[in-house]
Design a protein around this motif. Sequence first.
Motif, PDB file in Angstrom:
ATOM      1  N   THR A 139      -8.074 -23.803  36.577  1.00 18.51           N
ATOM      2  CA  THR A 139      -7.182 -24.951  36.774  1.00 18.51           C
ATOM      3  C   THR A 139      -7.405 -25.659  38.104  1.00 18.51           C
ATOM      4  OG1 THR A 139      -5.485 -23.425  37.563  1.00 18.51           O
ATOM      5  CG2 THR A 139      -5.326 -24.129  35.266  1.00 18.51           C
ATOM      6  N   ARG A 191       1.945 -17.663  34.206  1.00 21.57           N
ATOM      7  CA  ARG A 191       2.899 -17.704  33.091  1.00 21.57           C
ATOM      8  C   ARG A 191       3.404 -16.298  32.748  1.00 21.57           C
ATOM      9  NH1 ARG A 191       6.632 -20.580  30.552  1.00 21.57           N
ATOM     10  NH2 ARG A 191       6.486 -20.588  28.295  1.00 21.57           N
ATOM     11  N   GLU A 245       5.872 -15.227  35.239  1.00 19.47           N
ATOM     12  CA  GLU A 245       7.131 -15.924  34.975  1.00 19.47           C
ATOM     13  C   GLU A 245       7.928 -15.229  33.873  1.00 19.47           C
ATOM     14  OE1 GLU A 245       6.268 -19.866  33.581  1.00 19.47           O
ATOM     15  OE2 GLU A 245       8.341 -20.314  33.056  1.00 19.47           O
ATOM     16  N   SER A 295       7.729 -19.565  37.968  1.00 21.46           N
ATOM     17  CA  SER A 295       8.282 -20.525  37.008  1.00 21.46           C
ATOM     18  C   SER A 295       8.254 -21.949  37.550  1.00 21.46           C
ATOM     19  CB  SER A 295       9.716 -20.143  36.643  1.00 21.46           C
ATOM     20  OG  SER A 295      10.590 -20.452  37.724  1.00 21.46           O
ATOM     21  N   ASN A 316       2.879 -27.126  35.879  1.00 21.28           N
ATOM     22  CA  ASN A 316       3.428 -27.328  34.538  1.00 21.28           C
ATOM     23  C   ASN A 316       2.996 -26.157  33.667  1.00 21.28           C
ATOM     24  OD1 ASN A 316       0.745 -27.886  33.456  1.00 21.28           O
ATOM     25  ND2 ASN A 316       0.893 -29.803  34.575  1.00 21.28           N
ATOM     26  N   VAL A 317       3.526 -26.091  32.453  1.00 22.27           N
ATOM     27  CA  VAL A 317       3.293 -24.909  31.616  1.00 22.27           C
ATOM     28  C   VAL A 317       1.817 -24.763  31.240  1.00 22.27           C
ATOM     29  CG1 VAL A 317       3.805 -26.029  29.393  1.00 22.27           C
ATOM     30  CG2 VAL A 317       4.230 -23.577  29.684  1.00 22.27           C
ATOM     31  N   ARG A 318       1.107 -25.883  31.108  1.00 23.22           N
ATOM     32  CA  ARG A 318      -0.331 -25.806  30.772  1.00 23.22           C
ATOM     33  C   ARG A 318      -1.109 -25.140  31.900  1.00 23.22           C
ATOM     34  NH1 ARG A 318      -1.506 -30.600  31.559  1.00 23.22           N
ATOM     35  NH2 ARG A 318       0.580 -31.455  31.803  1.00 23.22           N
ATOM     36  N   VAL A 319      -0.781 -25.512  33.120  1.00 25.62           N
ATOM     37  CA  VAL A 319      -1.435 -24.889  34.273  1.00 25.62           C
ATOM     38  C   VAL A 319      -1.023 -23.416  34.371  1.00 25.62           C
ATOM     39  CG1 VAL A 319      -1.522 -24.857  36.804  1.00 25.62           C
ATOM     40  CG2 VAL A 319      -1.725 -27.029  35.573  1.00 25.62           C
ATOM     41  N   ARG A 320       0.273 -23.146  34.199  1.00 35.20           N
ATOM     42  CA  ARG A 320       0.729 -21.755  34.326  1.00 35.20           C
ATOM     43  C   ARG A 320       0.110 -20.843  33.277  1.00 35.20           C
ATOM     44  NH1 ARG A 320       5.665 -24.481  35.060  1.00 35.20           N
ATOM     45  NH2 ARG A 320       6.625 -23.725  33.142  1.00 35.20           N
ATOM     46  N   ASN A 321      -0.208 -21.399  32.097  1.00 36.48           N
ATOM     47  CA  ASN A 321      -0.844 -20.593  31.051  1.00 36.48           C
ATOM     48  C   ASN A 321      -2.240 -20.125  31.452  1.00 36.48           C
ATOM     49  OD1 ASN A 321       1.109 -20.435  29.041  1.00 36.48           O
ATOM     50  ND2 ASN A 321       0.556 -22.406  28.143  1.00 36.48           N
ATOM     51  N   ARG A 322      -2.920 -20.869  32.307  1.00 35.23           N
ATOM     52  CA  ARG A 322      -4.303 -20.550  32.662  1.00 35.23           C
ATOM     53  C   ARG A 322      -4.442 -20.027  34.097  1.00 35.23           C
ATOM     54  NH1 ARG A 322      -8.323 -19.384  29.591  1.00 35.23           N
ATOM     55  NH2 ARG A 322      -9.679 -19.911  31.343  1.00 35.23           N
ATOM     56  N   SER A 357       6.511 -36.875  40.517  1.00 36.52           N
ATOM     57  CA  SER A 357       6.486 -35.954  39.391  1.00 36.52           C
ATOM     58  C   SER A 357       6.506 -34.505  39.867  1.00 36.52           C
ATOM     59  CB  SER A 357       5.227 -36.181  38.560  1.00 36.52           C
ATOM     60  OG  SER A 357       5.290 -37.425  37.916  1.00 36.52           O
ATOM     61  N   PRO A 358       7.105 -33.608  39.062  1.00 33.77           N
ATOM     62  CA  PRO A 358       7.250 -32.213  39.497  1.00 33.77           C
ATOM     63  C   PRO A 358       5.921 -31.496  39.704  1.00 33.77           C
ATOM     64  CG  PRO A 358       8.003 -32.516  37.226  1.00 33.77           C
ATOM     65  CD  PRO A 358       7.769 -33.865  37.793  1.00 33.77           C
ATOM     66  N   GLU A 359       4.846 -31.976  39.079  1.00 32.27           N
ATOM     67  CA  GLU A 359       3.577 -31.264  39.253  1.00 32.27           C
ATOM     68  C   GLU A 359       2.830 -31.720  40.511  1.00 32.27           C
ATOM     69  OE1 GLU A 359       4.250 -32.596  36.078  1.00 32.27           O
ATOM     70  OE2 GLU A 359       3.783 -34.554  36.887  1.00 32.27           O
ATOM     71  N   ALA A 388      -1.747 -21.019  23.118  1.00 29.19           N
ATOM     72  CA  ALA A 388      -1.075 -21.464  24.344  1.00 29.19           C
ATOM     73  C   ALA A 388      -1.543 -22.871  24.711  1.00 29.19           C
ATOM     74  CB  ALA A 388      -1.368 -20.504  25.495  1.00 29.19           C
ATOM     75  N   ALA A 389      -0.606 -23.715  25.144  1.00 29.11           N
ATOM     76  CA  ALA A 389      -0.959 -25.071  25.553  1.00 29.11           C
ATOM     77  C   ALA A 389      -1.744 -25.027  26.863  1.00 29.11           C
ATOM     78  CB  ALA A 389       0.307 -25.907  25.731  1.00 29.11           C
ATOM     79  N   VAL A 390      -2.895 -25.688  26.880  1.00 35.07           N
ATOM     80  CA  VAL A 390      -3.697 -25.760  28.105  1.00 35.07           C
ATOM     81  C   VAL A 390      -4.266 -27.173  28.244  1.00 35.07           C
ATOM     82  CG1 VAL A 390      -4.364 -23.323  27.943  1.00 35.07           C
ATOM     83  CG2 VAL A 390      -5.899 -25.067  27.029  1.00 35.07           C
ATOM     84  N   SER A 391      -4.700 -27.499  29.460  1.00 29.54           N
ATOM     85  CA  SER A 391      -5.397 -28.761  29.689  1.00 29.54           C
ATOM     86  C   SER A 391      -6.876 -28.523  29.421  1.00 29.54           C
ATOM     87  CB  SER A 391      -5.230 -29.206  31.142  1.00 29.54           C
ATOM     88  OG  SER A 391      -3.873 -29.395  31.444  1.00 29.54           O
ATOM     89  N   SER A 444      -9.442 -28.897  32.316  1.00 30.98           N
ATOM     90  CA  SER A 444      -9.498 -27.972  33.453  1.00 30.98           C
ATOM     91  C   SER A 444     -10.064 -26.628  33.039  1.00 30.98           C
ATOM     92  CB  SER A 444      -8.096 -27.754  34.028  1.00 30.98           C
ATOM     93  OG  SER A 444      -7.395 -28.951  34.102  1.00 30.98           O
ATOM     94  N   ARG A 481      12.476 -28.831  30.400  1.00 33.40           N
ATOM     95  CA  ARG A 481      11.630 -28.062  31.328  1.00 33.40           C
ATOM     96  C   ARG A 481      10.206 -27.939  30.801  1.00 33.40           C
ATOM     97  NH1 ARG A 481      12.042 -24.715  35.383  1.00 33.40           N
ATOM     98  NH2 ARG A 481      10.672 -23.191  34.417  1.00 33.40           N
ATOM     99  N   GLY A 541       6.198 -31.318  31.705  1.00 30.69           N
ATOM    100  CA  GLY A 541       4.839 -31.223  32.248  1.00 30.69           C
ATOM    101  C   GLY A 541       3.887 -32.261  31.681  1.00 30.69           C
TER     102      GLY A 541
END
Lengths: 295, 162
Positions: free
Chosen positions: A33, A81, A84, A101, A105-111, A192-194, B60-63, B66, B132, B136
């Motif tokens: 990421t 993630r 979290e 947490s 964002n959740v996509r970044v936290r997943n990786r 933005s929060p990210e 899982a959702a990812v970009s 990246s 929440r 993102g």
Amino acid sequence: MRPFEYVRPTTVGEATDFLREHGDDALVVAGGTAAVVMMTLGVLRPDYVVDVGFIPELGPELDGSRSGGAGLRLGALTTVRSIERDPAIAGAYGLLADAASQVANVRVRNRATVGGSVCYGEPQTDLPPALIAMGASATIAASTGVRTVPLAGFFEGPYETVLQAGELLTEITVPLPEPGTFGCHAKFTVGSPENKPVANASVLVRTDEAGRCVEARIVMGAVGPVPVVAEAAAALLAGEVPDAKLIAEVAARAADATDPQDDLRGPVWYKRRIAAVLVERALSCALRKAGNGTR
Amino acid sequence: MRPAKTMKIELKVNGKRERREVPPSRTLLELVREDLGLTGTKAYCHSGICGACTVLLDGAAVSSCSLLAAQADGAEVTTIEGLAADGALHPIQQAFIDHFGFQCGYCTPGMVLLTKALLDEVPEPTREDIVRYMGGNICRCTGYAGILASVEAAAKALSTKD
């Protein structure tokens, strides 16, 4: 993206052998990421990419055996993630879950991985202040052997750490906190929060049955070249039952310890002010949890 | 262990096995759009912020911007093209139409897939869970109200379906 050659070790030994030869020209990639984005932008232009994501020893998954009585062991590939969401972390290590947490964002936290967030050395990241507050250490492997470094001494400057070419961070260990320890993480971003935060703060407190503070740690991110540990501020809490006046005093003293820079997220005075507000929020939150006895 | 200038990778995309030889600098986004021609996945910020390139990687959702394609070797990838079955829209897609969850549509594939990941994880999310989670991914048209309504409707549709 500038072309590079790719290696995919399947053991820590293979990785460190390769890094011994090519460490200066290699980039270790875990979740990707940050690393992949920095290569896309051309900021990082390695000759070799070492993809450590296929090394089972680096523990991509948490399991019960890792969080025994001695403390928490997080393989370098543990995702933000899973920190979290893992029930084994939510309890005694609640500060880590709270900080995790709030990452991007959740996509970044997943990786994104705990190893990557630490090795990247970005001053604005959420996990390092929480890990330092909890007294975490990094286990670092090289072809010549293994060493352990407390995270409080791991960061040397923006994007600079004690890691040498040839070394690979394999694990983060977090000691089990004493019973009655509670923590909270607070951050503030503009836009933005990210976006990268103006500041963040991790606070850990332990109180006795009378509500007196026995131990406190305050660590702030994004307000210095490395996470800022506010020892003098935390010491004001010793033996006290904190009221609003003392909490404000502690927050102001913590902000004094910061060393922020003017940038697009705000001028120095503003970042100091925000840091104080965040310490106040995180400290109040931790004390509230301690009062309720819930993590 | 020799450094490689190209990588042979194999992954399952929308249920179909795909074998490709790619330069290691190829991102998953480039693989999906350019090599596989699945242009429903959108490219925009290239930094993991906007969410236009969202795909599901092993659920899982990812970009996809990246992530190197080589990092996804062996994984299962779902893109927006993989949601509709036998020509019928997925209930999440239908909910986005029914509740005006998009205007220009650029963020929509990512929003729909992020909704899928959310509802797989939390089948009955609260409004706060949705805000929440979906917060993102960025939309610059709708003001998000239509998206939130779409996600709530999709959650309802999927839970009554089961």
